[in-house]
Design a protein around this motif. Structure first.
Motif, PDB file in Angstrom:
ATOM      1  N   ARG A 128     -18.365  97.447  54.730  1.00 26.87           N
ATOM      2  CA  ARG A 128     -17.193  98.334  54.711  1.00 26.87           C
ATOM      3  C   ARG A 128     -17.551  99.811  54.690  1.00 26.87           C
ATOM      4  N   LYS A 129     -16.818 100.565  55.475  1.00 27.82           N
ATOM      5  CA  LYS A 129     -16.843 102.026  55.392  1.00 27.82           C
ATOM      6  C   LYS A 129     -15.472 102.519  55.851  1.00 27.82           C
ATOM      7  N   GLY A 130     -14.670 102.915  54.912  1.00 34.05           N
ATOM      8  CA  GLY A 130     -13.361 103.493  55.242  1.00 34.05           C
ATOM      9  C   GLY A 130     -12.273 102.493  55.582  1.00 34.05           C
ATOM     10  N   SER A 131     -12.555 101.224  55.496  1.00 37.82           N
ATOM     11  CA  SER A 131     -11.546 100.216  55.817  1.00 37.82           C
ATOM     12  C   SER A 131     -11.744  99.071  54.821  1.00 37.82           C
ATOM     13  N   PRO A 132     -10.734  98.717  54.042  1.00 35.97           N
ATOM     14  CA  PRO A 132     -10.941  97.852  52.876  1.00 35.97           C
ATOM     15  C   PRO A 132     -11.489  96.465  53.175  1.00 35.97           C
ATOM     16  N   LEU A 133     -12.251  95.936  52.207  1.00 33.96           N
ATOM     17  CA  LEU A 133     -12.826  94.594  52.340  1.00 33.96           C
ATOM     18  C   LEU A 133     -13.090  94.067  50.934  1.00 33.96           C
ATOM     19  N   LEU A 134     -12.696  92.830  50.680  1.00 32.77           N
ATOM     20  CA  LEU A 134     -13.009  92.260  49.379  1.00 32.77           C
ATOM     21  C   LEU A 134     -13.467  90.818  49.497  1.00 32.77           C
ATOM     22  N   ILE A 135     -14.206  90.409  48.480  1.00 31.49           N
ATOM     23  CA  ILE A 135     -14.812  89.078  48.439  1.00 31.49           C
ATOM     24  C   ILE A 135     -13.970  88.219  47.502  1.00 31.49           C
ATOM     25  N   GLY A 136     -13.707  86.978  47.886  1.00 27.99           N
ATOM     26  CA  GLY A 136     -13.076  86.020  46.984  1.00 27.99           C
ATOM     27  C   GLY A 136     -14.153  85.028  46.557  1.00 27.99           C
ATOM     28  N   VAL A 137     -14.295  84.867  45.243  1.00 28.86           N
ATOM     29  CA  VAL A 137     -15.351  83.996  44.729  1.00 28.86           C
ATOM     30  C   VAL A 137     -14.722  82.689  44.275  1.00 28.86           C
ATOM     31  N   GLY A 138     -15.039  81.595  44.975  1.00 23.59           N
ATOM     32  CA  GLY A 138     -14.519  80.283  44.595  1.00 23.59           C
ATOM     33  C   GLY A 138     -15.625  79.417  44.035  1.00 23.59           C
ATOM     34  N   GLU A 139     -15.356  78.093  43.968  1.00 19.97           N
ATOM     35  CA  GLU A 139     -16.364  77.132  43.495  1.00 19.97           C
ATOM     36  C   GLU A 139     -17.188  76.714  44.698  1.00 19.97           C
ATOM     37  N   ASP A 140     -18.389  77.209  44.824  1.00 18.08           N
ATOM     38  CA  ASP A 140     -19.244  76.908  45.972  1.00 18.08           C
ATOM     39  C   ASP A 140     -18.570  77.239  47.298  1.00 18.08           C
ATOM     40  N   GLU A 141     -17.685  78.176  47.278  1.00 23.24           N
ATOM     41  CA  GLU A 141     -17.077  78.653  48.523  1.00 23.24           C
ATOM     42  C   GLU A 141     -16.734  80.121  48.331  1.00 23.24           C
ATOM     43  N   TRP A 142     -16.910  80.889  49.392  1.00 22.70           N
ATOM     44  CA  TRP A 142     -16.687  82.326  49.307  1.00 22.70           C
ATOM     45  C   TRP A 142     -15.739  82.743  50.436  1.00 22.70           C
ATOM     46  N   PHE A 143     -14.948  83.726  50.121  1.00 19.02           N
ATOM     47  CA  PHE A 143     -13.954  84.221  51.070  1.00 19.02           C
ATOM     48  C   PHE A 143     -14.185  85.725  51.279  1.00 19.02           C
ATOM     49  N   LEU A 144     -13.681  86.209  52.386  1.00 18.12           N
ATOM     50  CA  LEU A 144     -13.760  87.637  52.667  1.00 18.12           C
ATOM     51  C   LEU A 144     -12.397  88.031  53.244  1.00 18.12           C
ATOM     52  N   ALA A 145     -11.882  89.177  52.874  1.00 13.13           N
ATOM     53  CA  ALA A 145     -10.595  89.594  53.450  1.00 13.13           C
ATOM     54  C   ALA A 145     -10.417  91.097  53.326  1.00 13.13           C
TER      55      ALA A 145
END
Ligand code: GLU
Length: 289
Positions: free
Chosen positions: A177-194
């Motif tokens: 990310r640079k100037g445009s939002p991004l976040l990580i979702g932390v699950g149980e042995d699974e990961w998300f990005l949005a």
């Protein structure tokens, strides 16, 4: 405005990506697409609504892969059409990338890459980033993460980006990310990005907000957050306490209040990359090409 969703885990990625994109629809967009890795990289992208993309995906019986990225595009460079829709794939088809934002020096980079024989399929600035990563990897022999990091030092502009690949037999999802939002979702042995919390909350409440100049590398074994200069980071995992409805309303009591309060941000988002204050020009890319 544009949206990003990414997933790596044990569930089928296609439905997670499509429902995530639907949760981002309120931001407005002109086309949508997904890339799934299931042994091979498969891409489906098209102009129009996420529901139309979902019908196409359903029509082919879905995808079995459990790693993928999705995007809703708000065109800045090139018409809203199937070819310009994201994801964009590398010339060898071994990785796909989605991008929110603008690569300001894309013309100069495009000239150099075209001179080296790269063929551009789309009119987007985003495709420059794809071929640049590819080229750095080929020229230097660096791994994918290091090639992404080096490519990001060469681009001026803004990005929230996500990339999927299989490298040395290992599935990988990279976000930066640079100037445009991004976040990580932390699950149980699974990961998300949005690019927004809305697609995440139905899956997990544990999130990490990336700041500018930061990136994440997700593998099936776990995820690592670092700066784009490769300094490892320990970021706080935040518990989102809002309901899905509250996240969609950004914490405001009513949608109308949210719309009113977000007007300055909406105007800034929709003008980003279109106004060149120095040159005194406005470019309505995506509307008139
Ligand atoms: N600049 C990119 C394009 O025109 C991304 C636009 C967006 O943020 O959706 O394709």
């Amino acid at each position: 405005m544009c949206g990003i969703v990414g997933y790596i885990g044990k569930q089928k990625a296609d439905s997670i990506l499509l429902s995530g994109l639907q949760r981002l629809e309120y931001r407005g967009y002109d086309s949508a697409g997904i890339a799934i890795i299931n042994g091979e990289l498969e891409v489906q992208k098209q102009k129009g609504k996420v529901s139309a993309l979902a019908s196409t995906v359903e029509g082919r019986g879905g995808y079995d892969g459990t790693l993928g990225i999705g995007h809703t595009r708000w065109a800045t460079h090139g018409f809203p059409n199937d070819v310009n829709a994201h994801p964009h794939t590398s010339s060898t088809g071994d990785f796909a990338l989605v991008h929110n934002g603008i690569i300001e020096n894309y013309n100069a980079l495009k000239r150099t890459l075209t001179g080296k024989g790269y063929v551009f399929k789309s009119e987007t600035d985003t495709e420059v980033l794809v071929h640049l990563i590819d080229d750095i990897r080929k020229q230097t022999g660096l791994d994918l993460v290091a090639s992404v990091q080096q490519a990001l030092t060469q681009v001026d502009g803004t990005y929230g980006m996500a990339l999927v690949s299989k490298e040395n037999g290992e599935d990988v999802l990279i976000g930066a990310r640079k100037g445009s939002p991004l976040l990580i979702g932390v699950g149980e042995d699974e990961w998300f990005l949005a690019s927004d919390a809305a697609p995440l909350v139905e899956h997990t409440r544990q999130v990490i907000y990336l700041d500018d100049g930061e990136m994440v590398v997700m593998k099936r074994s776990g995820y690592e957050v670092m700066t784009t200069e490769n300094t490892p980071l320990r970021k706080e995992v935040i518990e989102l306490e809002m309901s899905v409805e509250a996240v969609e309303k950004s914490g405001y009591d009513y949608f109308m209040l949210k719309e009113i309060m977000e007007q300055p941000q909406s105007i800034a988002d929709s003008m980003r990359g279109r106004v060149d204050a120095e040159a005194g020009t406005i470019k309505l890319g995506g509307l008139i090409g």
